[in-house]
Design a protein around this motif. Structure first.
Motif, PDB file in Angstrom:
ATOM      1  N   VAL A 136       6.765  -3.288  -6.493  1.00 16.15           N
ATOM      2  CA  VAL A 136       7.953  -2.229  -7.828  1.00 16.15           C
ATOM      3  C   VAL A 136       7.355  -1.148  -7.853  1.00 16.15           C
ATOM      4  O   VAL A 136       8.216  -0.046  -7.657  1.00 16.15           O
ATOM      5  CB  VAL A 136       8.132  -3.180  -8.744  1.00 16.15           C
ATOM      6  N   ILE A 137       5.791  -1.294  -7.430  1.00 16.99           N
ATOM      7  CA  ILE A 137       5.287  -0.265  -8.390  1.00 16.99           C
ATOM      8  C   ILE A 137       4.153  -0.121  -7.512  1.00 16.99           C
ATOM      9  O   ILE A 137       3.021  -0.112  -7.341  1.00 16.99           O
ATOM     10  CB  ILE A 137       4.848   0.398  -9.744  1.00 16.99           C
ATOM     11  N   PRO A 138       4.265   1.194  -6.157  1.00 13.85           N
ATOM     12  CA  PRO A 138       2.788   0.698  -5.151  1.00 13.85           C
ATOM     13  C   PRO A 138       1.715   1.167  -5.327  1.00 13.85           C
ATOM     14  O   PRO A 138       1.696   2.177  -6.579  1.00 13.85           O
ATOM     15  CB  PRO A 138       3.310   2.101  -4.208  1.00 13.85           C
ATOM     16  N   GLY A 139       0.593   0.616  -5.682  1.00 17.11           N
ATOM     17  CA  GLY A 139      -0.858   1.138  -6.228  1.00 17.11           C
ATOM     18  C   GLY A 139      -0.961   0.051  -7.030  1.00 17.11           C
ATOM     19  O   GLY A 139      -2.138   0.086  -7.344  1.00 17.11           O
ATOM     20  N   ARG A 186      -8.108   2.963  -3.260  1.00 21.28           N
ATOM     21  CA  ARG A 186      -6.211   2.885  -2.137  1.00 21.28           C
ATOM     22  C   ARG A 186      -5.272   2.500  -3.876  1.00 21.28           C
ATOM     23  O   ARG A 186      -3.768   3.203  -3.239  1.00 21.28           O
ATOM     24  CB  ARG A 186      -6.381   1.484  -2.009  1.00 21.28           C
ATOM     25  N   ALA A 187      -4.882   1.969  -4.565  1.00 22.29           N
ATOM     26  CA  ALA A 187      -3.946   2.213  -5.369  1.00 22.29           C
ATOM     27  C   ALA A 187      -3.840   3.659  -5.937  1.00 22.29           C
ATOM     28  O   ALA A 187      -2.808   4.496  -5.634  1.00 22.29           O
ATOM     29  CB  ALA A 187      -4.803   1.522  -7.054  1.00 22.29           C
ATOM     30  N   GLY A 188      -5.264   4.461  -5.499  1.00 20.60           N
ATOM     31  CA  GLY A 188      -4.628   5.795  -5.886  1.00 20.60           C
ATOM     32  C   GLY A 188      -3.668   6.910  -4.573  1.00 20.60           C
ATOM     33  O   GLY A 188      -3.135   7.517  -5.118  1.00 20.60           O
ATOM     34  N   VAL A 189      -4.305   6.097  -3.746  1.00 24.64           N
ATOM     35  CA  VAL A 189      -3.392   6.368  -2.274  1.00 24.64           C
ATOM     36  C   VAL A 189      -2.178   6.206  -2.098  1.00 24.64           C
ATOM     37  O   VAL A 189      -1.181   7.056  -1.802  1.00 24.64           O
ATOM     38  CB  VAL A 189      -4.118   5.982  -1.061  1.00 24.64           C
ATOM     39  N   PHE A 190      -1.497   4.817  -2.509  1.00 24.33           N
ATOM     40  CA  PHE A 190      -0.424   4.398  -2.464  1.00 24.33           C
ATOM     41  C   PHE A 190       0.461   5.230  -3.498  1.00 24.33           C
ATOM     42  O   PHE A 190       1.760   5.519  -3.394  1.00 24.33           O
ATOM     43  CB  PHE A 190      -0.192   3.200  -2.760  1.00 24.33           C
ATOM     44  N   PHE A 191       0.103   5.256  -4.402  1.00 26.04           N
ATOM     45  CA  PHE A 191       0.569   5.588  -5.713  1.00 26.04           C
ATOM     46  C   PHE A 191       0.917   7.392  -5.611  1.00 26.04           C
ATOM     47  O   PHE A 191       1.879   7.975  -6.031  1.00 26.04           O
ATOM     48  CB  PHE A 191       0.065   5.336  -7.348  1.00 26.04           C
ATOM     49  N   ALA A 192      -0.218   8.630  -5.314  1.00 18.07           N
ATOM     50  CA  ALA A 192       0.069   9.442  -5.045  1.00 18.07           C
ATOM     51  C   ALA A 192       0.770   9.951  -3.885  1.00 18.07           C
ATOM     52  O   ALA A 192       1.832  10.562  -4.337  1.00 18.07           O
ATOM     53  CB  ALA A 192      -0.912   9.956  -4.468  1.00 18.07           C
ATOM     54  N   ALA A 193       1.718   8.975  -2.766  1.00 15.30           N
ATOM     55  CA  ALA A 193       2.386   9.100  -1.729  1.00 15.30           C
ATOM     56  C   ALA A 193       3.256   8.766  -2.291  1.00 15.30           C
ATOM     57  O   ALA A 193       4.715   9.170  -1.263  1.00 15.30           O
ATOM     58  CB  ALA A 193       2.027   7.867  -0.628  1.00 15.30           C
ATOM     59  N   GLU A 194       3.444   7.471  -3.501  1.00 10.53           N
ATOM     60  CA  GLU A 194       4.785   7.524  -3.568  1.00 10.53           C
ATOM     61  C   GLU A 194       5.752   8.528  -4.392  1.00 10.53           C
ATOM     62  O   GLU A 194       6.520   9.214  -4.552  1.00 10.53           O
ATOM     63  CB  GLU A 194       4.390   6.026  -4.570  1.00 10.53           C
ATOM     64  N   VAL A 237      10.590   6.236   4.346  1.00  8.11           N
ATOM     65  CA  VAL A 237       9.260   6.319   4.090  1.00  8.11           C
ATOM     66  C   VAL A 237       8.629   5.826   2.927  1.00  8.11           C
ATOM     67  O   VAL A 237       7.459   4.700   2.588  1.00  8.11           O
ATOM     68  CB  VAL A 237       8.246   7.735   4.437  1.00  8.11           C
ATOM     69  N   LEU A 238       9.434   5.641   1.648  1.00 11.26           N
ATOM     70  CA  LEU A 238       9.102   5.572   0.100  1.00 11.26           C
ATOM     71  C   LEU A 238       9.386   3.656   0.629  1.00 11.26           C
ATOM     72  O   LEU A 238       8.548   2.943   0.167  1.00 11.26           O
ATOM     73  CB  LEU A 238       9.994   5.381   0.018  1.00 11.26           C
ATOM     74  N   VAL A 239      10.554   3.108   1.389  1.00  9.22           N
ATOM     75  CA  VAL A 239      10.490   1.669   1.500  1.00  9.22           C
ATOM     76  C   VAL A 239       9.206   1.037   2.631  1.00  9.22           C
ATOM     77  O   VAL A 239       8.949   0.410   1.743  1.00  9.22           O
ATOM     78  CB  VAL A 239      11.553   1.615   2.154  1.00  9.22           C
ATOM     79  N   VAL A 240       8.712   1.958   3.181  1.00  4.80           N
ATOM     80  CA  VAL A 240       7.637   1.242   3.894  1.00  4.80           C
ATOM     81  C   VAL A 240       6.730   1.740   3.159  1.00  4.80           C
ATOM     82  O   VAL A 240       5.812   0.033   3.001  1.00  4.80           O
ATOM     83  CB  VAL A 240       7.505   2.744   5.514  1.00  4.80           C
ATOM     84  N   ASN A 241       6.684   2.844   2.044  1.00  5.42           N
ATOM     85  CA  ASN A 241       5.104   2.742   1.253  1.00  5.42           C
ATOM     86  C   ASN A 241       5.234   1.058   0.745  1.00  5.42           C
ATOM     87  O   ASN A 241       4.062   0.886  -0.147  1.00  5.42           O
ATOM     88  CB  ASN A 241       5.189   4.023   0.484  1.00  5.42           C
ATOM     89  N   HIS A 242       6.630   0.875  -0.103  1.00  2.00           N
ATOM     90  CA  HIS A 242       6.764  -0.056  -1.135  1.00  2.00           C
ATOM     91  C   HIS A 242       5.836  -2.149  -0.133  1.00  2.00           C
ATOM     92  O   HIS A 242       5.097  -1.840  -0.342  1.00  2.00           O
ATOM     93  CB  HIS A 242       7.690  -0.260  -1.297  1.00  2.00           C
ATOM     94  N   LEU A 294       1.377  -5.729   1.267  1.00  3.62           N
ATOM     95  CA  LEU A 294       0.589  -6.604   1.641  1.00  3.62           C
ATOM     96  C   LEU A 294      -0.535  -6.330   1.291  1.00  3.62           C
ATOM     97  O   LEU A 294      -1.116  -6.796   1.396  1.00  3.62           O
ATOM     98  CB  LEU A 294       0.802  -6.530   3.254  1.00  3.62           C
ATOM     99  N   ASP A 295      -1.201  -4.816   1.223  1.00  2.00           N
ATOM    100  CA  ASP A 295      -2.479  -3.930   0.718  1.00  2.00           C
ATOM    101  C   ASP A 295      -3.162  -5.343  -0.062  1.00  2.00           C
ATOM    102  O   ASP A 295      -4.260  -5.232  -0.355  1.00  2.00           O
ATOM    103  CB  ASP A 295      -2.748  -3.170   0.727  1.00  2.00           C
ATOM    104  N   ALA A 296      -1.880  -5.665  -1.183  1.00  2.00           N
ATOM    105  CA  ALA A 296      -2.330  -5.328  -2.698  1.00  2.00           C
ATOM    106  C   ALA A 296      -2.763  -6.957  -2.131  1.00  2.00           C
ATOM    107  O   ALA A 296      -3.578  -7.717  -2.742  1.00  2.00           O
ATOM    108  CB  ALA A 296      -1.299  -5.627  -3.487  1.00  2.00           C
ATOM    109  N   ALA A 297      -1.693  -7.850  -1.567  1.00  2.83           N
ATOM    110  CA  ALA A 297      -2.182  -9.898  -1.797  1.00  2.83           C
ATOM    111  C   ALA A 297      -3.971  -9.302  -0.733  1.00  2.83           C
ATOM    112  O   ALA A 297      -4.091 -10.424  -1.108  1.00  2.83           O
ATOM    113  CB  ALA A 297      -0.518  -9.869  -0.559  1.00  2.83           C
ATOM    114  N   TRP A 298      -4.070  -8.511  -0.016  1.00  6.82           N
ATOM    115  CA  TRP A 298      -5.104  -9.018   1.000  1.00  6.82           C
ATOM    116  C   TRP A 298      -5.990  -8.191   0.281  1.00  6.82           C
ATOM    117  O   TRP A 298      -7.375  -8.540   0.405  1.00  6.82           O
ATOM    118  CB  TRP A 298      -4.810  -7.565   2.288  1.00  6.82           C
TER     119      TRP A 298
END
Length: 309
Positions: A79-82, A93-101, A258-263, A268-272
């Motif tokens: 729903v919200i990357p990061g 990593r949360a900061g990276v994904f959220f900043a990309a979003e 790329v937004l879809v890819v970022n989500h 996947l990264d969050a589950a890992w």
């Protein structure tokens, strides 16, 4: 007297040693008795220290309330990357994904707005410099050259001069005439003009030389020019304007993809990350002997948390 003390000491230590052999997660070990000092308290303390230092009743557990759910983490980040990474304490990593979003949304909005502005610009340019009336009149003028077998390509312009060009043309007659012209191969007629203001209307008039005769600077354009793709400067200028708008929309479309890819990647990264968090977390509890005054020993519950990196 010493023999009695020895018997008492053995009776105390043997049950302790037997219990140590049956404890979970600890290998059975033989207990080697040290030489007795003859002092009951000293020998008892030595036996307890030796036995409990071997981690009798050591239990390793994982605290369920500290575990992170991989599914929940993935849903958060979907729903919200990061956000899933933040949930699993992976803050950078949360900061990276959220900043990309945030950056991708800004790019999408900015280039969509630029595309809309450029679209308004080239459509206004077309309405000012391209006329479907002029195009229809050009077809009537050169109908014999475009297709000698063409007939009935007249009377397409019907309205008065006070109306805009797109309301002064009988569109069904125009499209029928275009179809007749298209039956002869090699004359450059390949399409039928849609109604204004459809998107295809604005695309075709600046994409195919067939429509070059409708521009206000195309007074000398002939059927042979159409075949050779010789068009007027207005045609070329308009095509460039349309191309610029398409470039803006393409960038916005790429940002959306790329937004879809970022989500997906963030989920996947969050589950890992949740799985890794659970693997690193271990809580160890045990009863540890602690010496007390007057030679007594107290069993004190202790806990230690181990985090593996």
């Amino acid at each position: 007297m010493n023999s009695q003390k020895t018997i008492v000491l053995l009776l105390v230590m043997l049950p302790i040693a037997s219990f140590a052999q049956f404890r979970k997660s600890v290998r059975a070990e033989s207990i080697q008795l040290t030489e007795l000092s003859g002092n009951f308290r000293i020998d008892l303390q030595a036996g307890l220290d030796r036995t409990w230092n071997d981690s009798i009743m050591s239990v390793v557990v994982t605290r369920e309330d500290s575990k992170k759910s991989p599914l929940r983490a993935a849903l958060f980040s979907a729903v919200i990357p990061g956000s899933g990474e933040f949930y699993t304490d992976s803050y950078w990593r949360a900061g990276v994904f959220f900043a990309a979003e945030v950056g991708l949304w800004i790019a999408y909005a900015a280039y969509t707005s630029k595309g809309n502005d450029q679209t308004d610009l080239f459509q206004n340019f077309a309405d000012e410099h391209w006329s479907v009336v002029r195009y229809a009149q050009w077809i009537e003028q050169y109908a014999g050259q475009l297709n000698p077998d063409a007939g009935g390509c007249s009377g397409m312009v019907t309205g008065g001069g006070g109306l805009p060009p797109w309301e002064r043309v009988d569109w069904s007659k125009l499209n029928s005439c275009e179809e007749v012209m298209g039956r002869k191969s090699g004359n450059g007629f390949t399409h039928r003009l849609p109604l204004r203001p459809e998107q295809q209307y604005y695309e075709l008039i600046g994409k195919y030389p067939q429509y070059a005769g409708g521009w206000d600077d195309a007074t000398t354009v002939t059927p042979s020019d159409i075949v050779q793709k010789k068009v007027s400067p207005r045609f070329l200028e308009y095509s460039e304007m349309r191309g610029k708008a398409n470039d803006f929309y393409n960038i916005a479309g790429t940002a959306a993809s790329v937004l879809v890819v970022n989500h997906v990647l963030s989920a996947l990264d969050a589950a890992w990350s949740a799985a890794q968090f659970n693997n690193r977390l271990k809580l160890e509890t045990r009863l540890k002997p602690a010496p007390r005054p007057y030679g007594f020993t107290e069993l004190v519950p202790t806990a230690s948390m181990t985090i593996r990196f």
